[in-house]
Design a protein around this motif. Structure first.
Motif, PDB file in Angstrom:
ATOM      1  N   ARG A  71       0.844  -1.271   0.059  1.00  0.00           N
ATOM      2  CA  ARG A  71       0.013  -0.097  -0.006  1.00  0.00           C
ATOM      3  C   ARG A  71       0.890   1.247   0.056  1.00  0.00           C
ATOM      4  O   ARG A  71       0.764   2.019  -0.641  1.00  0.00           O
ATOM      5  N   TRP A  72       1.948   1.393   0.979  1.00  0.00           N
ATOM      6  CA  TRP A  72       2.814   2.602   0.946  1.00  0.00           C
ATOM      7  C   TRP A  72       3.341   2.617  -0.149  1.00  0.00           C
ATOM      8  O   TRP A  72       4.037   3.705  -0.656  1.00  0.00           O
ATOM      9  N   ARG A  73       3.971   1.503  -0.699  1.00  0.00           N
ATOM     10  CA  ARG A  73       4.997   1.682  -1.851  1.00  0.00           C
ATOM     11  C   ARG A  73       4.022   2.004  -3.058  1.00  0.00           C
ATOM     12  O   ARG A  73       4.382   2.950  -3.982  1.00  0.00           O
ATOM     13  N   LEU A  74       2.983   1.697  -3.242  1.00  0.00           N
ATOM     14  CA  LEU A  74       1.878   2.213  -4.313  1.00  0.00           C
ATOM     15  C   LEU A  74       1.288   3.544  -4.338  1.00  0.00           C
ATOM     16  O   LEU A  74       1.420   4.498  -5.354  1.00  0.00           O
ATOM     17  N   ARG A  75       1.499   4.241  -3.131  1.00  0.00           N
ATOM     18  CA  ARG A  75       0.993   5.512  -2.964  1.00  0.00           C
ATOM     19  C   ARG A  75       2.155   6.369  -3.244  1.00  0.00           C
ATOM     20  O   ARG A  75       1.765   7.490  -3.249  1.00  0.00           O
ATOM     21  N   GLY A  76       3.465   5.906  -2.881  1.00  0.00           N
ATOM     22  CA  GLY A  76       4.182   6.819  -3.004  1.00  0.00           C
ATOM     23  C   GLY A  76       4.658   7.557  -1.700  1.00  0.00           C
ATOM     24  O   GLY A  76       4.423   7.037  -0.669  1.00  0.00           O
ATOM     25  N   ARG A  77       4.789   8.850  -1.645  1.00  0.00           N
ATOM     26  CA  ARG A  77       5.055   9.421  -0.614  1.00  0.00           C
ATOM     27  C   ARG A  77       3.735   9.828  -0.006  1.00  0.00           C
ATOM     28  O   ARG A  77       2.923  10.347  -0.847  1.00  0.00           O
ATOM     29  N   ALA A  78       3.330   9.571   1.157  1.00  0.00           N
ATOM     30  CA  ALA A  78       2.122   9.874   1.745  1.00  0.00           C
ATOM     31  C   ALA A  78       1.974  11.320   2.019  1.00  0.00           C
ATOM     32  O   ALA A  78       3.089  12.055   2.325  1.00  0.00           O
ATOM     33  N   ARG A  79       0.876  11.687   1.819  1.00  0.00           N
ATOM     34  CA  ARG A  79       0.465  13.356   2.322  1.00  0.00           C
ATOM     35  C   ARG A  79       0.343  13.198   3.804  1.00  0.00           C
ATOM     36  O   ARG A  79      -0.295  12.534   4.265  1.00  0.00           O
ATOM     37  N   GLU A  80       0.868  14.372   4.305  1.00  0.00           N
ATOM     38  CA  GLU A  80       0.854  14.635   5.725  1.00  0.00           C
ATOM     39  C   GLU A  80      -0.637  15.277   5.933  1.00  0.00           C
ATOM     40  O   GLU A  80      -1.103  16.031   5.005  1.00  0.00           O
ATOM     41  N   HIS A  81      -1.157  14.836   6.912  1.00  0.00           N
ATOM     42  CA  HIS A  81      -2.582  15.357   7.368  1.00  0.00           C
ATOM     43  C   HIS A  81      -2.440  16.024   8.496  1.00  0.00           C
ATOM     44  O   HIS A  81      -1.936  15.767   9.504  1.00  0.00           O
ATOM     45  N   SER A  82      -2.990  17.322   8.656  1.00  0.00           N
ATOM     46  CA  SER A  82      -2.930  18.427   9.647  1.00  0.00           C
ATOM     47  C   SER A  82      -3.905  17.685  10.663  1.00  0.00           C
ATOM     48  O   SER A  82      -4.940  17.160  10.255  1.00  0.00           O
ATOM     49  N   LEU A 110       1.307   8.156  16.219  1.00  0.00           N
ATOM     50  CA  LEU A 110       1.577   7.290  14.954  1.00  0.00           C
ATOM     51  C   LEU A 110       0.843   7.426  13.831  1.00  0.00           C
ATOM     52  O   LEU A 110       1.509   7.437  12.542  1.00  0.00           O
ATOM     53  N   ARG A 111      -0.200   8.229  13.761  1.00  0.00           N
ATOM     54  CA  ARG A 111      -1.191   8.459  12.695  1.00  0.00           C
ATOM     55  C   ARG A 111      -0.382   9.777  12.018  1.00  0.00           C
ATOM     56  O   ARG A 111      -0.485   9.783  10.634  1.00  0.00           O
ATOM     57  N   ARG A 112       0.272  10.420  12.682  1.00  0.00           N
ATOM     58  CA  ARG A 112       0.933  11.555  12.005  1.00  0.00           C
ATOM     59  C   ARG A 112       2.251  11.188  11.161  1.00  0.00           C
ATOM     60  O   ARG A 112       2.834  12.239  10.517  1.00  0.00           O
ATOM     61  N   LEU A 113       2.776  10.012  11.529  1.00  0.00           N
ATOM     62  CA  LEU A 113       3.707   9.443  10.612  1.00  0.00           C
ATOM     63  C   LEU A 113       3.357   9.024   9.210  1.00  0.00           C
ATOM     64  O   LEU A 113       2.032   8.541   9.210  1.00  0.00           O
ATOM     65  N   THR A 114       4.254   8.848   8.465  1.00  0.00           N
ATOM     66  CA  THR A 114       4.114   8.259   7.100  1.00  0.00           C
ATOM     67  C   THR A 114       3.944   6.733   7.381  1.00  0.00           C
ATOM     68  O   THR A 114       4.292   6.078   8.487  1.00  0.00           O
ATOM     69  N   ARG A 151      15.106   7.720  12.826  1.00  0.00           N
ATOM     70  CA  ARG A 151      14.397   9.155  12.237  1.00  0.00           C
ATOM     71  C   ARG A 151      12.737   9.291  12.537  1.00  0.00           C
ATOM     72  O   ARG A 151      12.330  10.006  12.909  1.00  0.00           O
ATOM     73  N   SER A 152      12.160   7.794  12.457  1.00  0.00           N
ATOM     74  CA  SER A 152      10.813   7.946  12.912  1.00  0.00           C
ATOM     75  C   SER A 152      10.498   8.211  14.470  1.00  0.00           C
ATOM     76  O   SER A 152       9.642   8.992  14.660  1.00  0.00           O
ATOM     77  N   LEU A 153      11.287   7.810  15.415  1.00  0.00           N
ATOM     78  CA  LEU A 153      11.403   8.013  16.601  1.00  0.00           C
ATOM     79  C   LEU A 153      11.524   9.514  16.900  1.00  0.00           C
ATOM     80  O   LEU A 153      10.780  10.222  17.775  1.00  0.00           O
ATOM     81  N   ALA A 154      12.666  10.151  16.244  1.00  0.00           N
ATOM     82  CA  ALA A 154      12.814  11.619  16.328  1.00  0.00           C
ATOM     83  C   ALA A 154      11.694  12.422  15.847  1.00  0.00           C
ATOM     84  O   ALA A 154      11.405  13.283  16.671  1.00  0.00           O
ATOM     85  N   LYS A 155      10.950  11.873  14.875  1.00  0.00           N
ATOM     86  CA  LYS A 155       9.848  12.871  14.234  1.00  0.00           C
ATOM     87  C   LYS A 155       8.663  12.587  15.248  1.00  0.00           C
ATOM     88  O   LYS A 155       7.953  13.566  15.449  1.00  0.00           O
ATOM     89  N   LEU A 156       8.576  11.529  15.826  1.00  0.00           N
ATOM     90  CA  LEU A 156       7.410  11.195  16.590  1.00  0.00           C
ATOM     91  C   LEU A 156       7.744  11.984  17.832  1.00  0.00           C
ATOM     92  O   LEU A 156       6.760  12.831  18.511  1.00  0.00           O
ATOM     93  N   ARG A 157       8.909  12.100  18.471  1.00  0.00           N
ATOM     94  CA  ARG A 157       9.082  12.915  19.655  1.00  0.00           C
ATOM     95  C   ARG A 157       8.922  14.342  19.383  1.00  0.00           C
ATOM     96  O   ARG A 157       8.353  15.134  20.048  1.00  0.00           O
ATOM     97  N   MET A 159       6.942  15.822  16.924  1.00  0.00           N
ATOM     98  CA  MET A 159       5.563  16.053  16.261  1.00  0.00           C
ATOM     99  C   MET A 159       4.573  15.672  17.569  1.00  0.00           C
ATOM    100  O   MET A 159       3.641  16.126  17.617  1.00  0.00           O
ATOM    101  N   ALA A 160       5.019  15.054  18.747  1.00  0.00           N
ATOM    102  CA  ALA A 160       3.986  14.647  19.650  1.00  0.00           C
ATOM    103  C   ALA A 160       4.874  14.748  20.952  1.00  0.00           C
ATOM    104  O   ALA A 160       4.852  14.145  21.589  1.00  0.00           O
ATOM    105  N   PRO A 161       5.321  15.979  21.128  1.00  0.00           N
ATOM    106  CA  PRO A 161       5.750  16.320  22.769  1.00  0.00           C
ATOM    107  C   PRO A 161       4.926  15.871  23.797  1.00  0.00           C
ATOM    108  O   PRO A 161       5.452  15.649  24.888  1.00  0.00           O
ATOM    109  N   GLU A 162       3.556  15.969  23.551  1.00  0.00           N
ATOM    110  CA  GLU A 162       2.598  15.484  24.644  1.00  0.00           C
ATOM    111  C   GLU A 162       3.025  14.314  25.068  1.00  0.00           C
ATOM    112  O   GLU A 162       2.675  13.928  26.461  1.00  0.00           O
ATOM    113  N   LEU A 163       3.428  13.144  24.377  1.00  0.00           N
ATOM    114  CA  LEU A 163       3.866  11.932  24.837  1.00  0.00           C
ATOM    115  C   LEU A 163       5.008  12.006  25.734  1.00  0.00           C
ATOM    116  O   LEU A 163       4.697  10.998  26.843  1.00  0.00           O
ATOM    117  N   SER A 164       5.870  12.766  25.975  1.00  0.00           N
ATOM    118  CA  SER A 164       6.986  12.766  26.936  1.00  0.00           C
ATOM    119  C   SER A 164       6.374  13.341  28.166  1.00  0.00           C
ATOM    120  O   SER A 164       6.624  12.766  29.112  1.00  0.00           O
TER     121      SER A 164
END
Length: 184
Positions: A71-82, A110-114, A151-157, A159-164
């Motif tokens: 699925r994600w290979r077919l879609r190419g780069r996923a669009r980010e959802h605000s 997690l939904r904020r990630l590609t 990189r995914s964990l860094a992006k998660l941290r 984009m979602a500082p509320e997790l910390s």
């Protein structure tokens, strides 16, 4: 499929579908419809080969992973959802509602990630697979798994500082199993 195989398949679906649906939900970023589609397609493939499958759950999980990868290979780069900013979080750490809130926030994060990033984290931490197994499943090198996971964990941290704040140091700070404690 003979009647004994059919009964065996039905028993497997009844006993394991809830666990497999949770994995599919994580892989699909919490989209229940997409998760149900993923699981249904995986079970259809398993039903066609049921008599030849030695480890049914492992087979279905691998089909789930590969379908999500496709699925994600077919879609190419996923669009980010605000998404809207999360509300102020004031739940005390010892409260039972705290765990529920943490799961909800983790799911949103997690939904904020590609899809690729989310798939790497789910396989690596939720499924607790070694890097080599993740690399084999995704058809990439171990180095790619390491760098994408980092990189995914860094992006998660970021984009979602509320997790910390919510996790009070447990969910995203260290250890290879830090995401396994929080299951959206």
């Amino acid at each position: 499929m003979d009647s004994a195989s059919e009964a065996s398949f039905r028993e497997f679906v009844e006993s394991r579908s809830s666990v497999l649906l949770r994995v599919a939900l994580l892989l699909s970023g919490g989209d229940r419809g997409a998760a149900e589609d993923l699981l249904q397609n995986a079970l259809i493939k398993a039903a066609g080969r049921w008599q030849r499958i030695e480890e049914p759950e492992a087979y279905v999980r691998q089909v789930l992973y590969r379908q999500q990868i496709s699925r994600w290979r077919l879609r190419g780069r996923a669009r980010e959802h605000s998404v809207a900013e999360p509300p102020e979080l004031t739940t005390p750490a010892g409260d039972a509602a705290h765990a529920v809130e943490l799961r909800l926030v983790m799911g949103k994060a997690l939904r904020r990630l590609t899809a690729r990033q989310r798939t790497m984290l789910v396989l690596r931490y939720y499924e607790d697979l070694p890097e080599a197994d993740v690399a084999e499943l995704l058809g990439c090198s171990v180095g790619t798994v390491r760098s994408t996971t980092r990189r995914s964990l860094a992006k998660l941290r970021t984009m979602a500082p509320e997790l910390s704040a919510l996790a009070s140091g447990d969910a995203l700070k260290g250890g290879p199993n830090h995401l396994t404690e929080v299951r959206p």
